[in-house]
Scaffold this motif. Structure first.
Motif, PDB file in Angstrom:
ATOM      1  N   PRO A 221       0.826  -1.217   0.000  1.00  0.00           N
ATOM      2  CA  PRO A 221       0.000   0.000   0.000  1.00  0.00           C
ATOM      3  C   PRO A 221       0.852   1.256   0.000  1.00  0.00           C
ATOM      4  O   PRO A 221       1.763   1.405   0.817  1.00  0.00           O
ATOM      5  CB  PRO A 221      -0.824  -0.130   1.287  1.00  0.00           C
ATOM      6  N   THR A 222       0.560   2.145  -0.928  1.00  0.00           N
ATOM      7  CA  THR A 222       1.267   3.423  -1.032  1.00  0.00           C
ATOM      8  C   THR A 222       0.256   4.521  -1.329  1.00  0.00           C
ATOM      9  O   THR A 222      -0.924   4.252  -1.563  1.00  0.00           O
ATOM     10  CB  THR A 222       2.319   3.386  -2.166  1.00  0.00           C
ATOM     11  N   ARG A 223       0.739   5.740  -1.348  1.00  0.00           N
ATOM     12  CA  ARG A 223      -0.132   6.857  -1.699  1.00  0.00           C
ATOM     13  C   ARG A 223      -0.609   6.741  -3.143  1.00  0.00           C
ATOM     14  O   ARG A 223      -1.725   7.131  -3.473  1.00  0.00           O
ATOM     15  CB  ARG A 223       0.633   8.164  -1.488  1.00  0.00           C
ATOM     16  N   LEU A 224       0.236   6.187  -4.018  1.00  0.00           N
ATOM     17  CA  LEU A 224      -0.102   6.116  -5.431  1.00  0.00           C
ATOM     18  C   LEU A 224      -1.219   5.123  -5.719  1.00  0.00           C
ATOM     19  O   LEU A 224      -2.010   5.323  -6.648  1.00  0.00           O
ATOM     20  CB  LEU A 224       1.148   5.745  -6.247  1.00  0.00           C
ATOM     21  N   ASN A 225      -1.299   4.039  -4.946  1.00  0.00           N
ATOM     22  CA  ASN A 225      -2.358   3.051  -5.204  1.00  0.00           C
ATOM     23  C   ASN A 225      -3.476   3.109  -4.163  1.00  0.00           C
ATOM     24  O   ASN A 225      -4.207   2.142  -3.978  1.00  0.00           O
ATOM     25  CB  ASN A 225      -1.777   1.633  -5.279  1.00  0.00           C
ATOM     26  N   ALA A 226      -3.631   4.262  -3.492  1.00  0.00           N
ATOM     27  CA  ALA A 226      -4.613   4.384  -2.413  1.00  0.00           C
ATOM     28  C   ALA A 226      -6.031   4.080  -2.886  1.00  0.00           C
ATOM     29  O   ALA A 226      -6.823   3.466  -2.153  1.00  0.00           O
ATOM     30  CB  ALA A 226      -4.556   5.789  -1.809  1.00  0.00           C
ATOM     31  N   ARG A 227      -6.375   4.473  -4.113  1.00  0.00           N
ATOM     32  CA  ARG A 227      -7.740   4.238  -4.596  1.00  0.00           C
ATOM     33  C   ARG A 227      -8.022   2.757  -4.848  1.00  0.00           C
ATOM     34  O   ARG A 227      -9.164   2.355  -5.013  1.00  0.00           O
ATOM     35  CB  ARG A 227      -7.999   5.027  -5.879  1.00  0.00           C
ATOM     36  N   TYR A 228      -6.975   1.938  -4.858  1.00  0.00           N
ATOM     37  CA  TYR A 228      -7.130   0.499  -5.067  1.00  0.00           C
ATOM     38  C   TYR A 228      -7.241  -0.278  -3.753  1.00  0.00           C
ATOM     39  O   TYR A 228      -7.557  -1.464  -3.778  1.00  0.00           O
ATOM     40  CB  TYR A 228      -5.915  -0.046  -5.825  1.00  0.00           C
TER      41      TYR A 228
END
Length: 406
Positions: A221-228
């Protein structure tokens, strides 16, 4: 021929008229606690579900397909909360997943996965870097020298190379596609949900599908894939609970199975860890490197151990989903907890059951003075109340330690 067998978790055994091949196939899955011919009625089989819930479609050679559905005793929405909180205690709360008032596990799970996948993909497919290893006629990235020597025996072409490619064919998208593909293979998914799942698969058409037996790719989990995140947690639950796909005798099985023992244990351990954060120290889930004897030959593995800020053991707990005795709790659980307390040098130990005849009982062990507590959590209550009960339980646990006496 297709048949459906519906059971309820830990319910009494039921008798079904089954072909010999079908009955033996169900026994081979090892999903049920009991799958045996009825001793009094030829052609009848006694089936009883234990703590495993879910849906599987079992293809039996020369006998058709059998769909086995095992419903959990807890409401489906509560099961989703237990699964979700264990995977993401800070981002998951009841109501995060829209279940559309569905009471059955498969329709609810398929609906939730589709909705979360749709939300994740609304802004397009996530892109990222993926490491590629391949044989190429041109040098790209870095040459894998060991592979070049092993496979090409000194020939210059093709070249074994590895490089990073910016693509949509990354772990996050592959997991979403794999979960949708698995759900689409199961009978019982409502037509409207199946149609929407097919639409999501079209959006993921360029993503590499899983092959049978392939391990689930890891993601972070990262900020870039937060919507996933929510979609990936749900998809991961489907794939992690996937049943064995190949069994002896040419049997093939598709589906997902959740072991309620594991679901409950994970929830209790994560909830206790979060509840004890304000006290400092650290928590160990499935604690390792603990032995009962001085020779370190008898291993112990309690579900949960909390260590104080000084590093000393402070709390030990075990989660028990199903008490096997009708009246009271199993004595063997007390023996196990006493071993944990003795090895850790703790004056108290805690067994946390899912429901029970009374909320708390305690036993003081003769001569040693060790107190063994047996607690019961009520899983039928709303998540907020359930977490509040765990908070109260954690305060009680800490009050019994020397670091934070009552």
């Amino acid at each position: 021929m297709t048949s459906v067998i519906s059971l309820v978790e830990h319910a009494p055994a039921q008798v079904f008229a089954l072909a010999e091949k079908v009955g033996r196939a169900l026994a081979a899955t090892r999903i049920l606690d009991e799958a045996a011919p009825d001793p009094y009625e030829p052609g009848m089989w006694r089936l009883r579900a234990g703590s495993k819930v879910g849906v599987v479609a079992l293809a039996v050679p020369d006998a058709g397909t059998v769909t086995l559905r095992i419903a959990p005793k807890v409401p489906v929405a509560r099961l989703f909360f237990l699964l979700g909180y264990s995977s993401d205690p800070h981002g998951w709360r009841d109501g995060t997943v829209d279940l559309a008032e569905r009471d059955e596990l498969l329709p609810a799970l398929a609906h939730a996965v589709e909705r979360q996948t749709d939300r994740a993909l609304r802004r397009g497919l996530l892109q990222g870097y993926r490491t590629i290893e391949e044989s190429s006629l041109v040098v790209r990235g870095r040459v894998r020298e060991a592979e070049q020597i092993r496979r090409r025996f000194g020939m210059p072409l093709p070249v074994e190379v590895t490089y990073d490619e910016f693509t949509t064919d990354i772990a996050e998208n592959r997991i979403l596609r794999a979960a949708g593909d698995r759900l689409l293979r199961l009978p019982g998914v409502p037509k409207a949900v199946r149609t929407r799942l097919l639409h999501q698969r079209t959006r993921l058409a360029d993503i590499t599908p899983f092959t049978r037996g392939q391990p689930i790719p890891t993601w972070r989990p990262t900020r870039l894939n937060a919507r996933y995140h929510q979609a990936l947690h749900l998809a991961g639950a489907v794939l992690a609970g996937s049943s064995a796909e190949h069994l002896p005798g040419g049997l093939r099985m598709d589906g997902f199975i959740f072991d309620m023992n594991r679901v409950y244990e994970d929830f209790v351990c994560v909830a206790l860890r979060e509840a004890l954060r304000p006290y400092g120290g650290r928590s160990a889930l499935q604690a390792k490197n603990l032995h009962m004897d001085e020779g370190d030959s008898v291993r112990l593995r309690p579900d949960f151990v909390w260590y104080t800020a000084s590093g000393a053991p402070g709390v030990v707990a075990d989660a028990k989903y199903k008490a096997r005795k009708r009246n009271g709790y199993p004595n063997e659980d007390l023996y196990q907890m006493l071993a944990y307390c003795t090895a850790l040098g703790l004056p108290e130990g805690h067994l946390v059951y899912a429901n029970g005849s009374e909320p708390h009982t305690g036993h003081r062990v003769r001569r040693s003075g060790t107190v063994l507590h047996q607690h019961a959590l009520d899983l039928d209550q709303q998540p907020t109340a359930l977490l509040a009960e765990v908070q109260g339980l954690s305060r009680r646990m800490v009050a019994g330690t020397s670091a934070y006496p009552s």
